[in-house]
Design an enzyme around this catalytic site. Structure first.
Site, PDB file in Angstrom:
ATOM      1  N   TRP A  51       0.372  -1.267  -0.472  1.00 18.21           N
ATOM      2  CA  TRP A  51      -0.670   0.201  -0.121  1.00 18.21           C
ATOM      3  C   TRP A  51       1.008   0.987  -0.074  1.00 18.21           C
ATOM      4  CZ3 TRP A  51      -5.574   0.384   2.676  1.00 18.21           C
ATOM      5  CH2 TRP A  51      -6.667  -0.983   1.894  1.00 18.21           C
ATOM      6  N   ASP A  69       3.617  -0.396  11.464  1.00 16.55           N
ATOM      7  CA  ASP A  69       3.686  -1.710  11.588  1.00 16.55           C
ATOM      8  C   ASP A  69       4.604  -2.194  13.114  1.00 16.55           C
ATOM      9  OD1 ASP A  69       3.309  -4.494  10.838  1.00 16.55           O
ATOM     10  OD2 ASP A  69       1.866  -3.896   9.693  1.00 16.55           O
ATOM     11  N   LYS A 148      -9.894  -2.273   7.099  1.00 18.34           N
ATOM     12  CA  LYS A 148     -10.352  -3.523   6.238  1.00 18.34           C
ATOM     13  C   LYS A 148     -10.712  -4.323   7.426  1.00 18.34           C
ATOM     14  CE  LYS A 148      -7.250  -6.832   5.827  1.00 18.34           C
ATOM     15  NZ  LYS A 148      -6.032  -7.481   5.379  1.00 18.34           N
TER      16      LYS A 148
END
Length: 198
Positions: A51, A69, A148
């Site tokens: 992404w 992350d 998501k």
């Protein structure tokens, strides 16, 4: 996790993307016009980096692109992309430097799955609820949040939480999602100012 070597897997390899998920963001961007030059973009759960690779082509060099992350991002990215290695549940506003205000938050995070659908759906909800709370602090009024989610009972709760914070909510399942996947994307548009959030 088993890699599905389908059309999108092969296309990602051919085009130099770290993962097939780049095409999910590309589909959403084309349909909803998410990304533009000069935007400040935060990618939550950014590893392995696909992404970020796609977003970099859309917002840089004028914009700002930050990834968050727990895992390292090993794919080559432009120098302007900043990576923060941290757990979203422990992130603080100051981790985003002096001006923690973003135009759009992208969140392709998924929990470590157990194979027990009710557990996995609940864990997905907890991640997305955390992303929504973070967006309430660092997303500019009028900004956009994309997450998501896994389909299941907690999804209804998440949709209501989105509606309390955004003027508009869209649900979208990209063609590049595997048919058997229970994932779906929620897109919150035009974040409300704090005084109008329920």
């Amino acid at each position: 996790m088993k890699k599905i070597r389908d059309h999108y897997f092969l296309k990602a390899r051919k085009e130099g993307y770290a993962a097939r998920s780049a095409f999910k963001l590309e589909e959403m961007d084309r349909k909803f016009g998410l990304l533009n030059k000069g935007q400040r973009v935060l990618d939550l759960g950014c590893a392995p980096g696909s992404w970020l690779q796609y977003a970099a082509t859309r917002v840089l060099p004028e914009g700002t692109l930050v990834g968050l992350d727990l895992k390292p991002v090993e794919v080559k990215l432009p120098n302007k992309v900043r990576i923060i290695r941290k757990d979203i549940f422990q992130v603080r506003d100051e981790d985003f430097l002096q001006n923690p205000v973003f135009d759009i938050l992208l969140c392709d995070m998924a929990p470590g799955t157990t194979g027990i659908r009710s557990v996995d759906v609940q864990r997905s909800y907890e991640l997305n609820s955390c992303a929504l709370k973070l967006s309430n602090r660092i997303l500019k009024p009028g900004g956009t949040l994309v997450v998501k989610a896994f389909q299941g009972e907690p999804l209804n709760r998440l949709k209501e939480e989105f509606r309390s914070c955004f003027e508009s909510l869209k649900l979208f399942k990209p063609r590049s999602s595997r048919n058997e996947s229970i994932e779906i994307y929620l897109l919150g548009f035009n974040q409300k100012p704090p005084e109008l959030r329920n």
